[in-house]
Design an enzyme around this catalytic site. Structure first.
Site, short mmCIF file in Angstrom:
data_model
loop_
_atom_site.label_atom_id
_atom_site.label_comp_id
_atom_site.label_asym_id
_atom_site.label_seq_id
_atom_site.Cartn_x
_atom_site.Cartn_y
_atom_site.Cartn_z
N ARG A 167 38.66 35.47 41.33
CA ARG A 167 39.56 36.58 41.02
C ARG A 167 40.76 35.98 40.29
O ARG A 167 41.26 34.92 40.68
CB ARG A 167 40.05 37.26 42.30
CG ARG A 167 39.06 38.22 42.91
CD ARG A 167 38.91 39.49 42.08
NE ARG A 167 37.98 40.44 42.68
CZ ARG A 167 36.67 40.47 42.46
NH1 ARG A 167 36.11 39.59 41.66
NH2 ARG A 167 35.91 41.38 43.05
N GLU A 188 43.44 42.23 33.61
CA GLU A 188 42.20 42.43 32.86
C GLU A 188 42.12 43.86 32.32
O GLU A 188 42.29 44.80 33.11
CB GLU A 188 41.00 42.16 33.77
CG GLU A 188 40.94 40.71 34.25
CD GLU A 188 39.84 40.48 35.28
OE1 GLU A 188 39.10 41.42 35.62
OE2 GLU A 188 39.73 39.34 35.74
N HIS A 238 35.13 38.91 32.75
CA HIS A 238 34.74 39.28 34.12
C HIS A 238 33.28 39.79 34.11
O HIS A 238 32.95 40.82 34.71
CB HIS A 238 35.68 40.33 34.71
CG HIS A 238 35.66 40.35 36.21
ND1 HIS A 238 36.77 40.58 36.98
CD2 HIS A 238 34.65 40.15 37.11
CE1 HIS A 238 36.46 40.55 38.26
NE2 HIS A 238 35.16 40.29 38.37
P1 NAD Z 1 31.61 34.48 50.18
O1 NAD Z 1 32.34 35.35 51.14
O2 NAD Z 1 30.16 34.18 50.42
O3 NAD Z 1 32.36 33.07 50.05
C1 NAD Z 1 33.75 32.96 49.98
C2 NAD Z 1 34.13 31.64 50.66
O4 NAD Z 1 35.52 31.44 50.49
C3 NAD Z 1 33.85 31.65 52.17
O5 NAD Z 1 33.04 30.55 52.54
C4 NAD Z 1 35.23 31.53 52.78
O6 NAD Z 1 35.24 30.77 53.98
C5 NAD Z 1 35.99 30.82 51.68
N1 NAD Z 1 37.45 30.95 51.80
C6 NAD Z 1 38.16 32.04 52.22
N2 NAD Z 1 39.47 31.73 52.21
C7 NAD Z 1 39.57 30.45 51.79
C8 NAD Z 1 40.67 29.57 51.59
N3 NAD Z 1 41.93 29.95 51.83
N4 NAD Z 1 40.42 28.32 51.14
C9 NAD Z 1 39.15 27.90 50.89
N5 NAD Z 1 38.06 28.69 51.09
C10 NAD Z 1 38.28 29.95 51.53
O7 NAD Z 1 31.80 35.16 48.77
P2 NAD Z 1 30.94 34.91 47.44
O8 NAD Z 1 29.80 35.85 47.40
O9 NAD Z 1 30.68 33.45 47.32
O10 NAD Z 1 31.98 35.38 46.34
C11 NAD Z 1 33.18 34.66 46.12
C12 NAD Z 1 34.11 35.47 45.25
O11 NAD Z 1 33.58 35.54 43.91
C13 NAD Z 1 34.22 36.96 45.65
O12 NAD Z 1 35.12 37.18 46.67
C14 NAD Z 1 34.68 37.60 44.36
O13 NAD Z 1 36.08 37.64 44.34
C15 NAD Z 1 34.15 36.67 43.28
N6 NAD Z 1 33.10 37.32 42.47
C16 NAD Z 1 33.27 37.36 41.13
C17 NAD Z 1 32.30 37.94 40.33
C18 NAD Z 1 32.43 37.95 38.83
O14 NAD Z 1 31.82 38.78 38.17
N7 NAD Z 1 33.20 37.02 38.26
C19 NAD Z 1 31.16 38.51 40.90
C20 NAD Z 1 30.99 38.42 42.28
C21 NAD Z 1 31.98 37.81 43.05
#
Ligand code: NAD
Length: 273
Positions: A179, A208, A227
């Site tokens: 994000r 964005e 994005h």
């Molecule tokens: P997920 O919930 O499987 O993984 C997120 C990880 O971040 C978890 O393991 C959590 O423990 C960790 N985390 C939380 N707070 C933290 C911190 N302070 N320091 C370090 N680690 C921390 O989520 P995911 O499916 O892997 O997705 C991750 C992110 O990717 C989503 O939240 C979303 O914002 C983003 N995303 C972007 C797109 C895109 O089109 N660019 C698409 C899907 C998701």
């Protein structure tokens, strides 16, 4: 979906976030209103990890610069800028969840040494993924590439601020497909302009689409995508059916696959436990 909006939806039972990050929904307000919040976390894990790896490779191999050179009639098999090697360098992953783990798997395929910071994941998961657990500062200072994969929360908003960026090696690259506000964009721009960071690959931005005068748009060492990390022919095909299934589950009193707030009473009253 703000508190004001949610509080006005007196008949609403369910709000579906058509993606992973539900930072755009006031979940606490939804829970108080008894509204179930659902997200779709698993349809595009590979796509986003592939996007992060594409940005990394584009920066490493200078794909966009070489492409632009040819378009402006410059054919230079030995370009005047550095083209990187890619074996044995270290990548730091912030957030070893679904996408972070998929990125780790891909990075290993490119013979990178993978380290990660994620305080919410057990040692067993790190061992299972073959990833070395390090502190936040160690990850920032030891990595040649840093790829961000956390959700946007109060804790992660601007976690990559000037102090964090100053820990990075001057020849390191930052990749963000998570994000935009996870990175303090003004500090990133400063780091890139002053040369204490080699470059950045960004699928997400603080605003964005970006303002037309955003300096990131005109930097040679920045590769951007709009994005679009989640997009693929397959993920587009699968998503609409899945949205319908999830909403129908709540309305039928069944458990959806990904209920963000199991405490939501209006959902519980309809049978969702
Ligand atoms: P997920 O919930 O499987 O993984 C997120 C990880 O971040 C978890 O393991 C959590 O423990 C960790 N985390 C939380 N707070 C933290 C911190 N302070 N320091 C370090 N680690 C921390 O989520 P995911 O499916 O892997 O997705 C991750 C992110 O990717 C989503 O939240 C979303 O914002 C983003 N995303 C972007 C797109 C895109 O089109 N660019 C698409 C899907 C998701």
């Amino acid at each position: 979906m703000t508190r004001r909006v949610l509080e006005s939806l007196t008949q609403c039972k369910v709000v579906l976030r058509t993606g992973v990050g539900y930072d755009v929904i006031d979940v606490e307000a939804a829970t108080e209103q008894g509204i179930a919040v659902i997200n779709i976390p698993d349809l595009w894990t590979r796509e986003v990890a592939n996007q992060a790896m594409s940005l990394l490779l584009a920066l490493n191999r200078r794909v966009v610069n070489l492409h632009s050179d040819i378009r402006s009639s410059t054919w230079t098999p030995r370009p005047p800028y550095d083209v990187g090697s890619l074996h044995g360098e270290t990548i730091g992953i912030l957030g070893l969840g679904r996408i972070g783990s998929a990125m780790a798997q891909r990075a290993k395929g490119f013979e990178l040494n993978v380290i990660a910071y994620d305080p919410y994941i057990s040692d067993e998961v790190f061992t299972d993924r073959g990833v070395t657990r390090v502190s936040f500062d160690e990850m920032m200072s030891q990595s040649d590439y840093i790829s961000l994969h956390t959700p946007l929360t109060d804790e992660t908003r601007h976690i990559i601020n000037e102090n964090a960026l100053r820990l990075m090696k001057p020849n390191a690259y930052l990749i963000n497909t998570s994000r935009g506000p996870v990175v303090e964009e003004a500090a990133l721009i400063k780091a890139l302009q002053e040369g204490w960071l080699a470059g950045a690959g960004l699928d997400v931005l603080e605003k964005e689409p970006p303002a037309s005068d955003n300096p990131l748009l005109s930097m040679d060492n920045v590769v951007l995508s709009p994005h679009s990390g989640h997009t693929s022919v397959l993920s587009l095909q699968l998503r609409t059916g899945r949205y319908g299934e999830e909403v129908a589950a709540v309305l039928d009193g069944r458990m959806p696959r990904n209920l963000v707030n199991p405490q939501s009473t209006r959902a519980s009253a309809s049978g969702v436990a």
